[in-house]
Design a protein around this motif. Structure first.
Motif, mmCIF file in Angstrom:
data_model
loop_
_atom_site.group_PDB
_atom_site.id
_atom_site.type_symbol
_atom_site.label_atom_id
_atom_site.label_comp_id
_atom_site.label_asym_id
_atom_site.label_seq_id
_atom_site.Cartn_x
_atom_site.Cartn_y
_atom_site.Cartn_z
ATOM 1 N N VAL A 1 81.007 -49.141 63.723
ATOM 2 C CA VAL A 1 79.712 -48.197 63.739
ATOM 3 C C VAL A 1 79.381 -47.811 64.584
ATOM 4 N N ILE A 2 78.588 -49.097 65.194
ATOM 5 C CA ILE A 2 78.501 -48.910 66.401
ATOM 6 C C ILE A 2 78.595 -47.444 67.673
ATOM 7 N N PHE A 3 79.637 -47.900 67.829
ATOM 8 C CA PHE A 3 80.528 -46.658 68.295
ATOM 9 C C PHE A 3 80.216 -45.325 68.087
ATOM 10 N N ASP A 4 80.388 -45.099 66.596
ATOM 11 C CA ASP A 4 80.359 -43.619 66.158
ATOM 12 C C ASP A 4 78.805 -43.156 65.801
ATOM 13 N N CYS A 5 78.299 -44.553 65.908
ATOM 14 C CA CYS A 5 76.306 -44.363 65.958
ATOM 15 C C CYS A 5 76.130 -43.175 66.948
ATOM 16 N N ILE A 6 76.698 -43.912 67.851
ATOM 17 C CA ILE A 6 76.372 -43.526 69.888
ATOM 18 C C ILE A 6 77.084 -42.355 69.793
ATOM 19 N N ARG A 7 78.049 -41.754 68.941
ATOM 20 C CA ARG A 7 79.073 -40.657 68.951
ATOM 21 C C ARG A 7 78.216 -39.376 68.809
ATOM 22 N N ILE A 8 77.434 -39.931 67.434
ATOM 23 C CA ILE A 8 76.445 -38.702 67.154
ATOM 24 C C ILE A 8 75.676 -39.003 67.393
ATOM 25 N N PHE A 9 75.074 -39.557 67.998
ATOM 26 C CA PHE A 9 73.466 -39.139 68.030
ATOM 27 C C PHE A 9 73.796 -39.895 69.765
ATOM 28 N N PRO A 10 74.095 -39.302 70.772
ATOM 29 C CA PRO A 10 74.122 -39.333 72.465
ATOM 30 C C PRO A 10 73.256 -39.683 73.115
ATOM 31 N N THR A 11 71.825 -39.001 72.228
ATOM 32 C CA THR A 11 70.520 -39.328 72.623
ATOM 33 C C THR A 11 70.188 -41.218 72.787
#
Length: 242
Positions: A114-124
């Motif tokens: 989940v953390i990985f996918d959150c970072i991928r969607i929100f690279p900010t």
């Protein structure tokens, strides 16, 4: 990308507000084995809009939606050190009390995904913290894999997984005369990289690309219209510069 996250259809008391900025993840635990629905009802009883967290990882490793990925949470106080954080952060909570127990491999694997996918969607996103870093609390618990979560962000940055290379200054949509260009090609490549097959990266916005965009929008709970505009390009890690 979030097709594995289950929707429990938790109904808010009032409409949630969409975040305008996302640069932080705050990690929590329930401090109990309470169900997600029970926590939702408890937060409602306190006058909150609904469950305070955006996503919850259950003890069995299943991820479920709280408020959803795109909305402001209520998971930290809107005062003191955490003032304004709900408006710019994703709140991820894990069922269980990690002041007293260690996390199972299954729950930890889902948390990291989940953390990985959150970072991928929100690279900010540039920081991951535990709730205890902004409040006098033990949350998310001394046995919570907080350091591993923080290291994942550092590792992704070192590996250049997080990119914001796509800059879009026009809407990309299916038309009678197909749109063409490098921007279409870049979007196609990013969709493919995230597992949404466009059936060929050719720089032409045809029916297969539209279908992939729709699948991406559904998976990420965006407006489903098959058009790559500000909301969708941002979720793809790009920039809307119009």
């Amino acid at each position: 990308m979030f097709e594995y996250v289950k929707d429990l259809n938790l109904k808010p008391a009032r409409a949630y507000s969409k975040r305008k900025k996302t640069d932080l993840i705050v990690l929590h635990h329930f401090a109990a084995d309470s169900s997600v629905k029970a926590v939702h009802e408890y937060h409602l009883s306190r006058g909150h809009k609904g469950i305070d967290y955006n996503i919850v990882i259950q003890l069995d490793g299943e991820a479920v939606w709280g408020r959803g990925i795109e909305y402001e949470g209520g998971h930290v106080l809107n005062s003191g050190r955490s003032s304004g954080m709900n408006q710019r952060s994703i709140g991820i909570a894990c069922q269980g009390n990690f002041q007293e127990r260690t996390m199972t491999n299954k729950q930890k694997e889902t948390l990291m995904k989940v953390i990985f996918d959150c970072i991928r969607i929100f690279p900010t996103i540039n920081s991951i913290i535990g709730h205890k870093e902004v409040k006098n609390t033990a949350c998310p618990g001394k046995f919570f894999p907080l350091d591993e979560a923080k290291e994942q962000l550092l590792d992704l940055r070192k590996e250049n997984v997080i990119t914001t290379t796509i800059k879009l200054d026009r809407l990309l949509r299916l038309r009678m005369k197909y749109l063409r260009g490098d921007d279409v090609k870049a979007v196609q490549a990013e969709l493919n990289k995230r597992g949404f097959d466009v059936k060929g990266i050719d720089g032409i916005f045809g029916p297969n690309t539209k279908a992939a965009v729709i699948d991406f929008q559904k998976s990420n709970r965006l407006l489903v219209d098959g058009i790559v505009g500000k909301q969708t390009i941002t979720a793809l890690g790009g920039q809307w510069i119009q």
